[in-house]
Scaffold this active site. Structure first.
Site, mmCIF file in Angstrom:
data_model
loop_
_atom_site.group_PDB
_atom_site.id
_atom_site.type_symbol
_atom_site.label_atom_id
_atom_site.label_comp_id
_atom_site.label_asym_id
_atom_site.label_seq_id
_atom_site.Cartn_x
_atom_site.Cartn_y
_atom_site.Cartn_z
ATOM 1 N N ARG A 100 0.755 -1.208 -0.085
ATOM 2 C CA ARG A 100 -0.092 0.043 0.152
ATOM 3 C C ARG A 100 0.826 1.587 0.050
ATOM 4 N NH1 ARG A 100 -3.599 -3.469 2.203
ATOM 5 N NH2 ARG A 100 -1.906 -4.470 2.962
ATOM 6 N N HIS B 28 4.993 6.247 11.662
ATOM 7 C CA HIS B 28 4.355 6.089 10.192
ATOM 8 C C HIS B 28 3.497 7.480 10.073
ATOM 9 C CE1 HIS B 28 3.186 4.777 6.422
ATOM 10 N NE2 HIS B 28 2.714 3.249 6.776
ATOM 11 N N LYS C 131 24.524 -5.888 -1.433
ATOM 12 C CA LYS C 131 26.137 -6.037 -1.333
ATOM 13 C C LYS C 131 26.573 -5.324 -0.146
ATOM 14 C CE LYS C 131 26.159 -5.704 -6.536
ATOM 15 N NZ LYS C 131 26.504 -4.678 -7.704
HETATM 16 C C1 NCD Z 1 1.470 -0.788 8.451
HETATM 17 C C2 NCD Z 1 3.058 -0.925 8.544
HETATM 18 O O1 NCD Z 1 3.759 -0.912 7.580
HETATM 19 O O2 NCD Z 1 3.459 0.079 9.537
HETATM 20 N N1 NCD Z 1 0.817 -0.888 7.026
HETATM 21 C C3 NCD Z 1 0.819 0.182 6.523
HETATM 22 O O3 NCD Z 1 1.641 0.959 6.285
HETATM 23 N N2 NCD Z 1 -0.315 0.241 5.517
HETATM 24 C C4 NCD Z 1 0.832 -1.585 9.472
HETATM 25 C C5 NCD Z 1 1.277 -3.084 9.409
HETATM 26 O O4 NCD Z 1 2.345 -3.512 9.039
HETATM 27 O O5 NCD Z 1 0.908 -3.877 10.239
#
Ligand code: NCD
Length: 310
Positions: A55, A133, A83
Site C-alpha cells: 500500500r 509512520h 552488497k
Molecule cells: C503498516 C506498516 O507497515 O507499518 N501498514 C501500512 O503501512 N499500511 C502496518 C502493518 O504493517 O501492520
C-alpha cells in the site's frame, strides 16, 4: 511546516489541519476525469524502500505521479544494499541524482532521521521500524474526518499489537494534536513500557471501551517482529482482543472500524467485519493517495493547485 516529515510530532495543529484541508481539495480534483496536476513538474521524488510494502509504496508513487513529479523507485532487494552498501552511501547517491524528496521505509527506527542529515531534499518517513509512520496517521485522520466531521473530542480506540506498531504511535501523537481522545487496548505484553508518557488512556478490557468509541482501529499482530511469545495462543488473542460481529454490535450506529492493512483476517479482525459497511479499510487506501499528495505538495512548495473548476 518543517522541511521533513519524520514524526507526527513534527506537525503543529495548524500544520496537520493544513495537510488535511489540502488533501480535501486534492480529493475534489481527483474526482475529475483527468487526475494529473502539473504542480510538481520537474521535481524528483525518490521512493526508498528497505522493508516490504504494498500500500504505502504504491500510494506514494501514485501521489507523486499525479502531481507530475519524476519518480524513482528504489527497493533494497536487487540494489547495492544487498552488497552491503550503507544507508549513508545510498543517500549520497540519491543526493547526486538531485532528489527533491526522499520517501523512506526502513527496518531501523531512526533511519529517516539520519537520512535527513545527509540529503538536501525533504525526507518523508514511510515507516521506520517500530517507531513512526506519520502519513498513515494523516490518512487515518483524513478518513475519520470525512466520516465523522471534526476530530475534536472524538473517542478513538486503538486495539492490538501496539508494541510493534509505528501506526499506533503516530496516530496517538497526531490525534492528540487534533483534539481526539485515544484509548489503547492491548494485552500488557504488547504495550511499550513508555506508554505511560503517551497522550492517551490504556485499557485491557475491549468490551468495556467499545460502547463509547467513535472509531475502533485494529492493528495487525506483527509476527515478523516477534522474537518471543507475547500471548498464549492465536485463539486466545482473538477471543480477548479480536473484533468480531458480537463485539461490533456494542458500537453505536455511526462508529467506524479501521485497519491500516495488511490484515490477518480471522485473527485481529473477522472477515465479515472487515468487509462491513462500518469498515473504512478500502477508503483508507484511496485516501492515502490524496493525503500523500498533500504532504508532497506542501513539503516541496508546489505551484498553485490551479483550476477554478474544483
Ligand atoms: C503498516 C506498516 O507497515 O507499518 N501498514 C501500512 O503501512 N499500511 C502496518 C502493518 O504493517 O501492520
Amino acid at each position: 511546516m518543517k522541511r521533513h516529515l519524520i514524526s507526527a510530532a513534527d506537525l503543529s495543529r495548524d500544520d496537520a489541519l493544513l495537510i488535511l484541508d489540502t488533501a480535501d481539495e486534492l480529493a475534489r480534483i481527483s474526482d475529475r476525469s483527468i487526475k494529473k496536476l502539473p504542480t510538481l513538474r520537474g521535481r524528483t521524488v525518490v521512493n526508498l524502500f528497505f522493508e516490504d510494502s504494498t500500500r504505502t509504496r504504491i500510494s506514494f508513487e501514485a501521489a507523486a505521479k499525479r502531481l507530475s513529479a519524476d519518480v524513482i523507485n528504489f527497493s533494497a532487494k536487487g540494489s547495492s544494499v544487498s552488497k552491503g552498501e550503507s544507508l549513508k552511501d545510498t543517500a549520497l547517491t540519491l543526493e547526486a541524482m538531485g532528489a527533491d524528496a526522499v520517501v523512506i521505509r526502513h527496518g531501523a527506527s531512526g533511519a529517516p532521521y539520519r537520512l535527513a542529515g545527509w540529503v538536501r531534499g525533504s525526507v518523508v518517513n514511510a515507516g521506520d521500524g517500530t517507531h513512526e509512520h506519520p502519513t498513515q496517521a494523516l490518512l487515518d485522520a483524513f478518513t475519520m474526518r470525512r466520516r465523522l466531521g471534526s476530530l475534536e473530542g472524538r473517542r478513538v480506540t486503538v486495539v492490538g499489537d501496539v508494541l510493534h506498531s509505528r501506526v499506533a504511535r503516530s496516530n496517538v501523537l497526531l490525534l492528540a494534536t487534533l483534539g481526539a481522545e485515544v484509548t489503547l487496548v492491548a494485552p500488557p505484553t504488547l504495550l511499550p513500557v513508555s506508554v505511560d508518557s503517551w497522550p492517551c488512556e490504556v485499557s485491557y478490557d475491549l468490551d468495556a471501551v467499545l460502547p463509547k468509541s467513535d472509531v475502533v482501529m485494529m492493528l495487525r499482530v506483527q509476527r515478523e517482529r516477534m522474537n518471543a511469545a507475547f500471548f498464549p495462543t492465536e485463539r486466545e488473542y482473538s477471543r480477548r482482543y479480536g473484533l468480531d460481529r458480537d463485539r461490533v454490535a456494542k458500537l453505536h450506529d455511526e462508529a467506524i472500524v479501521m485497519h491500516p492493512g495488511p490484515m490477518n483476517r480471522g485473527m485481529e479482525i473477522a472477515a465479515e467485519v472487515a468487509d462491513s459497511a462500518r469498515s473504512t479499510i478500502v477508503e483508507q487506501v484511496a485516501n492515502g493517495v490524496t493525503t500523500r499528495m498533500a504532504v508532497l505538495y506542501l513539503l516541496l512548495g508546489g505551484a498553485d493547485l490551479g483550476g477554478e473548476d474544483k
